[in-house]
Design a protein around this motif. Structure first.
Motif, short mmCIF file in Angstrom:
data_model
loop_
_atom_site.label_atom_id
_atom_site.label_comp_id
_atom_site.label_asym_id
_atom_site.label_seq_id
_atom_site.Cartn_x
_atom_site.Cartn_y
_atom_site.Cartn_z
N UNK A 1 0.83 -1.21 0.00
CA UNK A 1 0.00 0.00 0.00
C UNK A 1 0.86 1.26 0.00
N UNK A 2 2.06 1.17 0.63
CA UNK A 2 2.96 2.32 0.66
C UNK A 2 3.52 2.59 -0.73
N UNK A 3 3.98 1.52 -1.40
CA UNK A 3 4.50 1.67 -2.76
C UNK A 3 3.41 2.19 -3.70
N UNK A 4 2.18 1.69 -3.49
CA UNK A 4 1.08 2.15 -4.33
C UNK A 4 0.82 3.64 -4.12
N UNK B 1 -6.26 1.14 0.43
CA UNK B 1 -5.57 1.93 1.46
C UNK B 1 -4.84 3.15 0.90
N UNK B 2 -4.21 3.08 -0.30
CA UNK B 2 -3.48 4.27 -0.80
C UNK B 2 -4.36 5.49 -1.01
N UNK B 3 -5.67 5.28 -1.16
CA UNK B 3 -6.54 6.45 -1.36
C UNK B 3 -6.45 7.43 -0.19
N UNK B 4 -6.27 6.92 1.01
CA UNK B 4 -6.15 7.78 2.20
C UNK B 4 -4.74 7.74 2.77
#
Length: 777
Positions: free
Chosen positions: A180-183, A280-283
């Motif tokens: 999710x962090x990389x995304x 998760x990357x959306x927020x």
């Protein structure tokens, strides 16, 4: 209790969790002041339905893209999250041979037109691909000969961004943490073995000295130094066990993440966290691993963050309810949130701050998001505006008080005269008519130009005032200073030499009348020589003392004639400089040698407030100038109480004083009225005359003129006759601001400067609250 028995009791896993949960809960109850985080669990019958529920929560309208991965085989799925983020696509799971029915239903609901299949045909079969194409869906398969090449194909589709994450392709935990962090960062994920990096990966990475950062996920027990030998700009993130790695990786990117929302997953399997890595990357939210019992590193992480939403991935078989409760109770609460005060100029744009700094329950400062009750502020009118907000995810209300300062809209041109350019000091402020109707001094910056010298002429200066769209014009006319042409000598007749010496000691004039070379007369200062310099005149009984005048080359003479020494005025027709005093006092003919016996009556002076000192200057009745006064005695005190409606017309007494003025013995007397001291300010509706905050009810909307509020203000004083409190009308010197634009707010705070009022801070201002009354239908 026997130690072995105690250990045996704690072997019951559920009992241990209950004990831990109770201990955490007890600690939290003592510290937190806000509600626990909101919990939302994605709980499917299996991993496929859980992924579908994540998709349903994150994508509620048509989307063009979806990513499909094998729900039983993690390696090919490790690199999928950045691709999903790039195309705003959910990640859905399927079996190898048959398209899962939950995934099929989501593709239909979202009207998906393009699908990325991650993995070769042995991972997601050709029959699934054919079935998708039969539904008019365009299929792009990203699958290599092995997991490493599959990740490289996905990375190529994501594109190079200057950053890349390298993970061990044999352990999904590190991959699911960084996914999710990389995304969120838009960087691709590539795979390697622990001790050897495949040649295809080395070729893809190339010369990493040109890259901004290469993140190697895990310590040397995960990816050895040998595997990454030759790479530049390497930064390792993540260390320790699976949970320590998880939290340390999140901490490494804490400046780019927001823990307001946490996705909570099991570290024992990959599908649930994989599905969340697209949402998760959306927020900018991380995925946090939990277990029962909860690892110490996970507890430490939760204890140092404010979390408002927990998204639990999977059913109780993945994340137990005990783990959920502990995770819910550990995060910090909001201890204190300071209200915000901002000041802008009229017509400037203003947007409430999206975040603010609060004090958490552990005493540390934290940045939190705020949802305001409005997002656009009308700043076209000056005034004070208050609006409210909620700290995101909590019940904490905060306020912003915005002062919109008026701007100058009219400044009159200025005309000045001076004797020389150097002697003239440009004013630091000018009076401006402001947009709220007030006139106030405002700072001005002048363009001095290239003028020089003290020659006569007209000089123009242009001034700049902040927020004023015109130049302020100052026209200076130079009138060169006239020179002294002549000064007539002084002369005075005395009866005795003792009278002469007494006069020299205390009554020598300090000014002289000079004739200037422009034909005008001017009063100039004069300094006399000491009495030891007194010389004899040209005739018997005459003496001369000389004086110096600035900018005058000659000495001024004072001829003193002593009658007892046979002195005779050589030129009686010329009275000399000054009043022509010959030793007599026309104001006191009965005592010609003592001019001080006459007392000049100055009448009634401006009133003072009870407790204030008497004035220390008065107007000289002879010269008309303000001079120092020394009061020597009280002649009379009239204690009759003058009881009027307005405070400034009331008097508790009138005092008549006598004193001397200047450096002479000339006597004056004057009467001074004493105004009652104000105990405090209230309103006309306050029947108890108590000192309470000043609240004035108003009604309606639009512009409210504060002069209307003046009619409701009253000063509380003591009636000297009865000792009781009474009210008097007051004069407001200035309202700040003078006008209020009444809108949606219930209360408006203003300030008033009251004539004759002094508060505990030694100022004359009071705070007034305008309370808008609701209109009854």
């Amino acid at each position: 209790m026997n130690k072995s028995i105690f250990i045996g009791v704690l072997k019951s896993k559920r009992l241990a969790l209950i004990v831990a949960a109770v201990a955490v809960s007890s600690t939290l109850n003592a510290a937190k002041v806000q509600a626990a985080p909101e919990v939302n669990r994605y709980n499917g019958m299996d991993r496929y339905e859980t992924a579908a529920k994540v998709c349903n929560d994150g994508w509620n309208m048509d989307t063009d893209y979806a990513v499909i991965v094998n729900g039983e085989n993690f390696p090919d799925a490790l690199s999928a999250a950045p691709l999903a983020k790039k195309y705003n696509a959910p990640i859905l799971l399927t079996e190898a041979e048959v398209l899962n029915h939950y995934t099929s239903a989501e593709l239909t609901r979202l009207n998906v037109k393009n699908v990325f299949i991650i993995g070769g045909k042995g991972v997601v079969s050709q029959s699934i691909e054919d079935a998708l194409k039969a539904r008019k869906i365009k299929v792009t398969r990203l699958g290599g000969a092995d997991r490493y090449e599959t990740a490289l194909q996905v990375a190529a589709k994501v594109g190079k961004t200057g950053e890349v994450a390298i993970i061990n392709g044999n352990d999904f935990r590190d991959g699911m943490t960084i996914a999710s962090i990389a995304a969120a960062k838009g960087m691709p994920i590539v795979l390697t073995e622990k001790n050897h990096m495949p040649d295809s990966v080395k070729k893809y990475l190339g010369n990493t000295s040109k890259m901004a950062q290469v993140y190697v996920v895990g310590d040397e027990n995960t990816i050895s130094e040998e595997a990454i030998k030759g790479l530049s700009n390497v930064k390792r993130v993540g260390y320790g066990n699976a949970y320590e790695k998880n939290t340390s990786i999140i901490d490494a990117f804490q400046n780019e993440l927001d823990t307001d929302t946490l996705y909570v997953a099991s570290a024992k399997d990959f599908p649930d966290s994989l599905a969340a890595s697209a949402l998760a990357p959306r927020t900018a939210s991380p995925v946090l691993f939990v277990d029962s019992p909860m690892d110490a590193s996970t507890q430490r992480f939760l204890k140092k963050h404010i979390v408002n939403k927990l998204k639990v991935l999977g059913g109780p078989g993945s994340v137990s309810y005990d783990a959920e409760q502990i995770a819910k109770g550990l995060p910090l609460g909001i201890g204190k949130a300071e209200n915000i005060t901002d000041t802008i100029w009229q017509n400037e744009k203003y947007t409430p701050p999206a975040t603010m700094i609060i004090t958490a329950t552990d005493g540390n400062k934290k940045e939190v998001s705020v949802d305001w009750n409005l997002t656009k502020i009308n700043t076209t009118k000056p005034g004070i505006y208050t609006f409210t907000g909620k700290v995101k995810g909590s019940d904490k209300t905060v306020f912003t008080t915005l002062t919109v300062k008026p701007i100058p809209y009219k400044i009159d041109d200025i005309t000045k005269t001076a004797k020389s350019r150097e002697s003239f000091e440009l004013p630091s402020t000018v009076t401006a008519q402001m947009s709220d109707g007030t006139k106030v001094p405002v700072p001005v910056t002048w363009d001095y130009g290239t003028q020089n010298g003290s020659k006569g002429g007209v000089y123009t200066f242009n001034g700049t005032v902040d927020k004023y769209n015109k130049k302020v014009k100052l026209t200076l006319t130079i009138t060169p200073k006239a020179a002294i042409a002549s000064i007539e000598d002084f002369k005075k007749v005395f009866e005795t030499s003792q009278d002469m010496y007494s006069f020299i000691r205390s009554k020598m004039p300090k000014e002289a009348t000079a004739l200037m070379d422009d034909g005008n007369e001017s009063t100039v200062d004069i300094t006399w020589e000491p009495v030891s310099k007194l010389t004899n005149g040209s005739a018997a009984g005459t003496h001369i003392l000389r004086g110096t005048v600035p900018d005058y080359a000659n000495k001024v003479k004072f001829l003193m004639i002593v009658k007892s020494e046979g002195g005779v005025d050589p030129n009686p027709s010329n009275p000399g400089n000054g009043s022509g005093d010959t030793g007599t006092n026309p104001n006191n003919p009965n005592n010609p040698e003592d001019p001080d016996d006459t007392v000049k009556d100055l009448g009634e002076l401006p009133a003072i407030v009870q407790g204030q000192a008497y004035p220390d200057t008065v107007k000289d009745p002879v010269t008309g100038r303000q001079v120092q006064v020394t009061w020597t005695k009280v002649i009379n005190i009239d204690t009759t109480f003058v009881n009027e409606d307005k405070l400034e017309d009331c008097r508790i007494s009138k005092v008549t004083l006598e004193g001397t003025i200047g450096n002479s013995n000339n006597k004056v007397k004057a009467t001074i009225g004493v105004i009652p001291r104000i105990l405090g300010i209230t309103t006309s509706s306050n029947t108890s005359n108590t000192l309470t905050p000043v609240v004035i009810p108003i009604s309606g909307t639009g512009v409210y003129d504060m002069e209307t509020a003046t009619e409701q203000l009253r000063a509380i004083i003591i009636d000297p006759r009865t000792g009781e409190r009474i009210k008097k009308e007051v004069t407001v010197l200035i309202w700040d601001p003078p006008y209020i634009s009444v809108g949606d707010s219930q209360n408006y705070n203003v300030r008033a400067a009251i004539k004759y009022y002094i508060n505990s801070n030694n100022t004359n201002t009071i705070d007034v609250t305008l309370q808008v009354q609701q209109t009854q239908n």
